[in-house]
Design an enzyme around this catalytic site. Structure first.
Site, PDB file in Angstrom:
ATOM      1  N   ASP A  17       0.855  -1.163   0.000  1.00  0.00           N
ATOM      2  CA  ASP A  17       0.000   0.000   0.000  1.00  0.00           C
ATOM      3  C   ASP A  17       0.910   1.237   0.000  1.00  0.00           C
ATOM      4  O   ASP A  17       2.102   1.124   0.312  1.00  0.00           O
ATOM      5  CB  ASP A  17      -0.849  -0.110   1.281  1.00  0.00           C
ATOM      6  CG  ASP A  17      -1.477   1.193   1.654  1.00  0.00           C
ATOM      7  OD1 ASP A  17      -2.219   1.733   0.833  1.00  0.00           O
ATOM      8  OD2 ASP A  17      -1.213   1.686   2.779  1.00  0.00           O
TER       9      ASP A  17
ATOM     10  N   ASP B  76       0.041   5.182   1.148  1.00  0.00           N
ATOM     11  CA  ASP B  76      -0.077   6.053   2.325  1.00  0.00           C
ATOM     12  C   ASP B  76      -0.043   5.240   3.617  1.00  0.00           C
ATOM     13  O   ASP B  76      -0.745   4.244   3.749  1.00  0.00           O
ATOM     14  CB  ASP B  76      -1.404   6.829   2.297  1.00  0.00           C
ATOM     15  CG  ASP B  76      -1.434   7.858   1.176  1.00  0.00           C
ATOM     16  OD1 ASP B  76      -1.279   7.464   0.006  1.00  0.00           O
ATOM     17  OD2 ASP B  76      -1.619   9.048   1.473  1.00  0.00           O
TER      18      ASP B  76
ATOM     19  N   ASP C  22      -9.844  11.629   4.400  1.00  0.00           N
ATOM     20  CA  ASP C  22     -10.866  11.702   3.357  1.00  0.00           C
ATOM     21  C   ASP C  22     -11.623  10.381   3.288  1.00  0.00           C
ATOM     22  O   ASP C  22     -11.263   9.409   3.960  1.00  0.00           O
ATOM     23  CB  ASP C  22     -10.195  11.989   2.003  1.00  0.00           C
ATOM     24  CG  ASP C  22      -8.943  11.144   1.795  1.00  0.00           C
ATOM     25  OD1 ASP C  22      -8.958   9.971   2.214  1.00  0.00           O
ATOM     26  OD2 ASP C  22      -7.954  11.635   1.227  1.00  0.00           O
TER      27      ASP C  22
HETATM   28  P1  IMP Z   1      -3.351   4.175  -0.099  1.00  0.00           P
HETATM   29  O1  IMP Z   1      -3.163   4.213   1.383  1.00  0.00           O
HETATM   30  O2  IMP Z   1      -2.041   4.145  -0.825  1.00  0.00           O
HETATM   31  O3  IMP Z   1      -4.283   3.106  -0.539  1.00  0.00           O
HETATM   32  O4  IMP Z   1      -3.962   5.605  -0.550  1.00  0.00           O
HETATM   33  C1  IMP Z   1      -5.194   6.075  -0.055  1.00  0.00           C
HETATM   34  C2  IMP Z   1      -5.278   7.562  -0.215  1.00  0.00           C
HETATM   35  O5  IMP Z   1      -5.082   7.976  -1.561  1.00  0.00           O
HETATM   36  C3  IMP Z   1      -6.646   8.108   0.124  1.00  0.00           C
HETATM   37  O6  IMP Z   1      -6.816   8.289   1.491  1.00  0.00           O
HETATM   38  C4  IMP Z   1      -6.673   9.427  -0.616  1.00  0.00           C
HETATM   39  O7  IMP Z   1      -6.134  10.451   0.183  1.00  0.00           O
HETATM   40  C5  IMP Z   1      -5.738   9.230  -1.794  1.00  0.00           C
HETATM   41  N1  IMP Z   1      -6.439   9.174  -3.097  1.00  0.00           N
HETATM   42  C6  IMP Z   1      -6.138   9.948  -4.140  1.00  0.00           C
HETATM   43  N2  IMP Z   1      -6.906   9.642  -5.186  1.00  0.00           N
HETATM   44  C7  IMP Z   1      -7.707   8.634  -4.804  1.00  0.00           C
HETATM   45  C8  IMP Z   1      -8.708   7.881  -5.499  1.00  0.00           C
HETATM   46  O8  IMP Z   1      -9.017   8.064  -6.676  1.00  0.00           O
HETATM   47  N3  IMP Z   1      -9.309   6.918  -4.772  1.00  0.00           N
HETATM   48  C9  IMP Z   1      -8.982   6.664  -3.497  1.00  0.00           C
HETATM   49  N4  IMP Z   1      -8.045   7.345  -2.837  1.00  0.00           N
HETATM   50  C10 IMP Z   1      -7.405   8.330  -3.473  1.00  0.00           C
HETATM   51 MG    MG Z   2      -2.745   3.166   3.393  1.00  0.00          MG
END
Ligand code: IMP
Ligand code: MG
Length: 458
Positions: free
Chosen positions: A155, A157, A347
């Site tokens: 993943d 973030d 978000d």
């Molecule tokens: P992950 O933790 O890498 O899965 O990223 C999740 C984060 O990506 C979300 O909390 C959003 O802040 C950001 N994000 C940006 N664009 C999108 C999208 O199109 N769908 C979902 N998350 C997005």
């Molecule tokens: Mg994450």
């Protein structure tokens, strides 16, 4: 929030992982019976630290050995199609899902006890985090010493970088990822962040991409072993040293699974319309300082300004409301297009597809079928299985077809594993997983992994 309210909020099932809670309950008994808080002031008598530690360690180990055997029995049930009865573990933890490997919990406990001094504690019982980390260690031992790790997916973030940040050149995670590539493990970055162009992913991942481009010792094939799957399962990019942002987009026709090809554009748009309307209603009813962001394959709400924060309770309320509305909508009930509604920390997003599909695509991509027609001819759709109750539709199911990297050879590392509103949770239906809580924990996990892989090779 009053503490009473906080306690009740935390008790909600969507905030709890049932397997971890169950193990925690089992370990609480020897903690109460054998930890001796009076030893702190009684000195070297029968309650001395050394004796208590030894006794607690022995008891915890025995319990974890028993749980390990119970998981073995569950796996035997899982593999026996003739047996209609649930395993004992299934009766005790009804939300338990599929295990891709056995879990050497006793050994993992001993490893974590050496690091965290769990048995030495006399006032604080084995915690959620102790058990989460122990499960991670057990999973890592299983995919390295008992099997072979072929694919690691991450993943973005919170896992590779702090929430909303980027993978900067000085991140300690980069050298660990390069090390995996050197060991011929494929890497997929499976993030919900959904961008249509390479420059946006370069912005988030530039530290890693530049390090790969500049690396003298990675072979061309090792450099080909990294892909980015964005928007959960919507945009695939491969590492490409000659492209302007070191990533080159792969057309959907080359990687969509046969099931994904059936997702109709009209259904996708209707689903996002319903989600958007629900999100707008939530902004009004909860008076959120937020605005709607509609994309090609997603819709979400983000704070009106970067300095504003939407309360966590509101984010979770929005996820649960939107998910319910989608499930009950015409397009949701038809179950033709899977979706994932999740709380991203700041978000809420509703994405088309989810990480089970995203990881599946990467398993197929590296399984040797990408770029040819075989991709569309073989697929094994099994039902999705989730450990603590799923949301949405989710779950492509795979892991046993030719040309796949199987679930038992795949490890997905992420931070979102609570059942409601957690996007990494879905990856559990297609591979083994590790649940981390910060990029620093990812580094520790990768060090543990590197050490075990090194030992196995030698
Ligand atoms: P992950 O933790 O890498 O899965 O990223 C999740 C984060 O990506 C979300 O909390 C959003 O802040 C950001 N994000 C940006 N664009 C999108 C999208 O199109 N769908 C979902 N998350 C997005
Ligand atoms: Mg994450």
């Amino acid at each position: 929030m009053t503490s009473r309210y906080r306690v009740e909020y935390a008790l909600k099932t969507h905030r709890r992982d049932q397997l971890i809670e169950w193990i925690k309950g089992l370990l609480a008994v020897p903690f109460v019976l054998y930890s001796q808080p009076t030893g702190v002031f009684e000195g070297q008598g029968k309650n001395s630290l050394a004796r208590t530690r030894e006794e607690a360690h022995r008891r915890y180990s025995e319990i974890l050995r028993d749980v390990e055997l119970m998981i073995d029995d569950h796996i035997a049930h899982q593999n026996d199609a003739e047996n209609p009865f649930p395993s004992k573990l299934k009766l005790l933890v009804p939300s338990i899902g599929v295990f891709f490997t056995r879990l050497p919990l006793e050994a993992a406990f001993k490893f974590q006890d050496r690091k965290r001094y769990i048995s030495s504690r006399r006032f604080v019982s084995p915690s959620f985090n102790d058990i989460r980390l122990m499960l991670n260690s057990a999973q890592i031992m299983a995919v390295t010493t008992h099997g072979t790790l072929q694919l690691a997916t991450f993943d973005g973030d919170v896992t590779l970088y702090d929430d909303g940040q980027s993978l900067e050149p000085d991140s300690p995670v980069i050298s660990r990822l390069l090390d995996l590539l050197r060991k011929n493990v494929k890497i997929g970055i499976v993030t919900a962040a959904g961008y249509t162009t390479a420059d946006r992913y370069y912005e988030r991942l530039h530290g890693l991409l530049d390090a790969m481009a500049n690396s003298a010792d990675l072979t061309p094939s090792q450099k080909q072993s990294l892909v980015v799957m964005g928007g959960e399962a919507n945009y695939l990019f491969e590492f490409s040293p000659s492209s302007p942002h070191l990533l080159s987009p792969v057309p959907r026709a080359r990687w969509l699974t046969p099931e994904m090809k059936t997702w109709d554009q009209h259904d996708i748009a209707s689903l996002l319309d319903v989600a958007e309307a629900a999100l707008r209603d939530c902004i009004k009813s909860l008076n959120l300082p937020a605005t709607v962001m509609r994309k090609d394959r997603a819709v979400g709400i983000i704070p009106l300004r970067p300095d504003l924060r939407i309360p966590r309770e509101s984010l979770e309320e929005v996820v649960l409301v939107v998910q319910k509305i989608l499930e009950l909508s015409m397009v949701g009930r038809a179950r033709r297009v899977p979706f994932c509604a999740f709380n991203g920390g700041r978000d809420v997003f509703v994405d088309i597809g989810d990480k089970s599909w995203g990881v599946t695509v990467v398993q197929r991509w590296f399984g040797g079928q990408h770029g040819n027609d075989a991709l569309s001819s073989s697929s094994s759709a099994s039902s999705s299985v989730s450990v603590s109750g799923g949301i949405g539709i989710g779950g492509s199911g795979n892991g046993n077809g030719d040309g796949f990297i199987k679930g038992e050879n795949t490890l997905h590392v992420g931070d979102q594993f609570l059942s409601a509103g957690a996007n990494d949770f879905r990856a559990r239906s297609v591979g083994t997983t590790a649940w981390i809580a910060s990029p620093l924990e990812t580094v520790e996990l990768l060090d543990e992994l590197g050490e075990l892989m090194g030992k196995k090779m030698s």
